[in-house]
Design a protein around this motif. Structure first.
Motif, short mmCIF file in Angstrom:
data_model
loop_
_atom_site.label_atom_id
_atom_site.label_comp_id
_atom_site.label_asym_id
_atom_site.label_seq_id
_atom_site.Cartn_x
_atom_site.Cartn_y
_atom_site.Cartn_z
N HIS A 105 4.35 9.62 -6.98
CA HIS A 105 5.36 10.68 -6.99
C HIS A 105 6.73 10.21 -7.50
O HIS A 105 7.52 11.04 -7.95
N TYR A 106 7.01 8.91 -7.40
CA TYR A 106 8.32 8.37 -7.78
C TYR A 106 8.13 7.08 -8.56
O TYR A 106 7.23 6.28 -8.22
N PRO A 107 8.98 6.81 -9.55
CA PRO A 107 8.97 5.47 -10.13
C PRO A 107 9.44 4.47 -9.07
O PRO A 107 10.36 4.75 -8.30
N CYS A 108 8.78 3.32 -9.04
CA CYS A 108 9.07 2.31 -8.01
C CYS A 108 9.47 1.00 -8.67
O CYS A 108 8.74 0.47 -9.52
N TYR A 109 10.62 0.49 -8.27
CA TYR A 109 11.16 -0.74 -8.83
C TYR A 109 11.41 -1.75 -7.72
O TYR A 109 11.50 -1.39 -6.54
N ALA A 110 11.52 -3.01 -8.11
CA ALA A 110 11.85 -4.06 -7.16
C ALA A 110 13.09 -4.79 -7.66
O ALA A 110 13.34 -4.88 -8.86
N PHE A 111 13.85 -5.33 -6.70
CA PHE A 111 15.05 -6.11 -7.02
C PHE A 111 15.12 -7.28 -6.05
O PHE A 111 15.28 -7.09 -4.85
N SER A 112 15.00 -8.48 -6.60
CA SER A 112 14.98 -9.69 -5.77
C SER A 112 16.11 -10.63 -6.13
O SER A 112 16.34 -10.92 -7.31
N ASN A 113 16.81 -11.10 -5.11
CA ASN A 113 17.70 -12.25 -5.28
C ASN A 113 16.80 -13.49 -5.31
O ASN A 113 16.26 -13.89 -4.28
N THR A 114 16.64 -14.07 -6.47
CA THR A 114 15.72 -15.21 -6.58
C THR A 114 16.07 -16.03 -7.80
O THR A 114 17.02 -15.72 -8.53
N ASN A 115 15.32 -17.08 -8.02
CA ASN A 115 15.53 -17.99 -9.13
C ASN A 115 14.23 -18.19 -9.87
O ASN A 115 13.16 -17.77 -9.42
N ALA A 116 14.30 -18.83 -11.03
CA ALA A 116 13.12 -18.94 -11.88
C ALA A 116 11.98 -19.70 -11.20
O ALA A 116 10.81 -19.34 -11.35
N GLU A 117 12.31 -20.74 -10.44
CA GLU A 117 11.28 -21.50 -9.74
C GLU A 117 10.54 -20.62 -8.73
O GLU A 117 9.31 -20.60 -8.69
N ARG B 227 -0.24 -8.62 -6.78
CA ARG B 227 -0.07 -7.18 -6.63
C ARG B 227 1.34 -6.72 -6.98
O ARG B 227 1.54 -5.53 -7.28
N ILE B 228 2.32 -7.62 -6.95
CA ILE B 228 3.69 -7.20 -7.26
C ILE B 228 3.77 -6.62 -8.67
O ILE B 228 4.30 -5.52 -8.87
N ALA B 229 3.25 -7.36 -9.64
CA ALA B 229 3.33 -6.89 -11.02
C ALA B 229 2.56 -5.59 -11.21
O ALA B 229 2.94 -4.74 -12.02
N ALA B 230 1.47 -5.42 -10.46
CA ALA B 230 0.64 -4.23 -10.60
C ALA B 230 1.21 -3.02 -9.88
O ALA B 230 0.89 -1.88 -10.23
N THR B 231 2.07 -3.25 -8.90
CA THR B 231 2.55 -2.16 -8.04
C THR B 231 3.85 -1.55 -8.51
O THR B 231 4.07 -0.34 -8.36
N PHE B 232 4.73 -2.36 -9.10
CA PHE B 232 6.06 -1.86 -9.47
C PHE B 232 6.16 -1.58 -10.96
O PHE B 232 5.58 -2.27 -11.79
N ASP B 233 6.95 -0.55 -11.28
CA ASP B 233 7.18 -0.23 -12.69
C ASP B 233 7.97 -1.32 -13.40
O ASP B 233 7.76 -1.59 -14.58
N ASP C 140 0.83 -1.21 0.00
CA ASP C 140 0.00 0.00 0.00
C ASP C 140 0.87 1.26 0.00
O ASP C 140 0.58 2.24 -0.70
N ALA C 141 1.95 1.24 0.80
CA ALA C 141 2.85 2.39 0.87
C ALA C 141 3.55 2.61 -0.47
O ALA C 141 3.73 3.76 -0.91
N VAL C 142 3.95 1.52 -1.13
CA VAL C 142 4.60 1.63 -2.43
C VAL C 142 3.62 2.20 -3.45
O VAL C 142 3.97 3.08 -4.26
#
Length: 205
Positions: free
Chosen positions: A105-117, A128-134, A97-99
């Protein structure tokens, strides 16, 4: 808190946007192991094969083969994968919700250490992740992990914002330290209140 002008926000996912716990995987794998639970827990870790998987350098099947040997599992890839993808918990809606508010007001991005699975699992679990971040940057796609300086430099170049004008949020201190060393501004997230407070202070500037 930020000392330079902020032009973009960058957020970790696990531990910031959603909960996860590898103990769930360990408990699952122990059912298939010749080892006692305690030893399964001691043998599992974020070792070099784990990091290679997160950089996209090896396949999930190769990583599962290593787990099978290391944890002495009598289990198929599907059975190992069930535990591997069973680590995810609740969405941290207060942070999302905060993001969503900050994104006005700001472009918002995410960066995750993760794998395809895992990426497939959390994409399905948390729409909501896909809908919330640019844009969401994934270590296994870019071939670099936090807290590597090259990973932060890659993202800064990709979004067209100088590192010093990016405010980064992560729950792990080593990633926060790495981000600062790479020139970013950073906030360690222990709860949604840390995100909310930092964003409120940005709004008041």
């Amino acid at each position: 808190m930020p000392v330079s002008r902020v032009e973009a926000l960058l957020f970790d996912l696990g531990g910031v946007v959603f909960e996860f716990d590898f103990e769930r995987a360990i408990q699952h794998w122990a059912r298939y192991s010749a080892l006692p639970l305690r030893e399964v827990r001691e043998r599992f870790g974020h070792d070099e094969p784990y990091r290679q998987l997160e950089r996209g350098e090896i396949t999930a099947a190769a990583y599962f083969d290593g787990l099978r040997r290391n944890l002495e599992l009598m289990a198929s890839d599907a059975q190992i994968g069930e535990g591997w993808n069973g680590i995810f918990g609740a969405e941290i809606s207060e942070t999302l919700d905060a993001v969503a508010h900050a994104r006005k007001h700001y472009p918002c991005y995410a960066f995750s250490n993760t794998n395809a699975e895992h990426q497939r699992a959390w994409n399905a679990a948390y729409p909501r992740i896909a809908a919330t971040f640019d844009r969401v940057f994934v270590s296994s796609e870019i071939g670099m992990r936090k807290p590597e300086a090259a990973a932060f430099a890659h993202i800064a170049k990709a979004i067209g914002v100088a590192p010093g004008n990016i405010l980064f949020f992560d729950d792990l201190v080593e990633n926060v330290v790495g981000a600062v060393a790479a020139g970013l501004q950073a906030v360690q997230v222990r709860s949604p209140a840390d995100v909310q407070g930092a964003l409120a202070r940005l709004d008041s500037r």
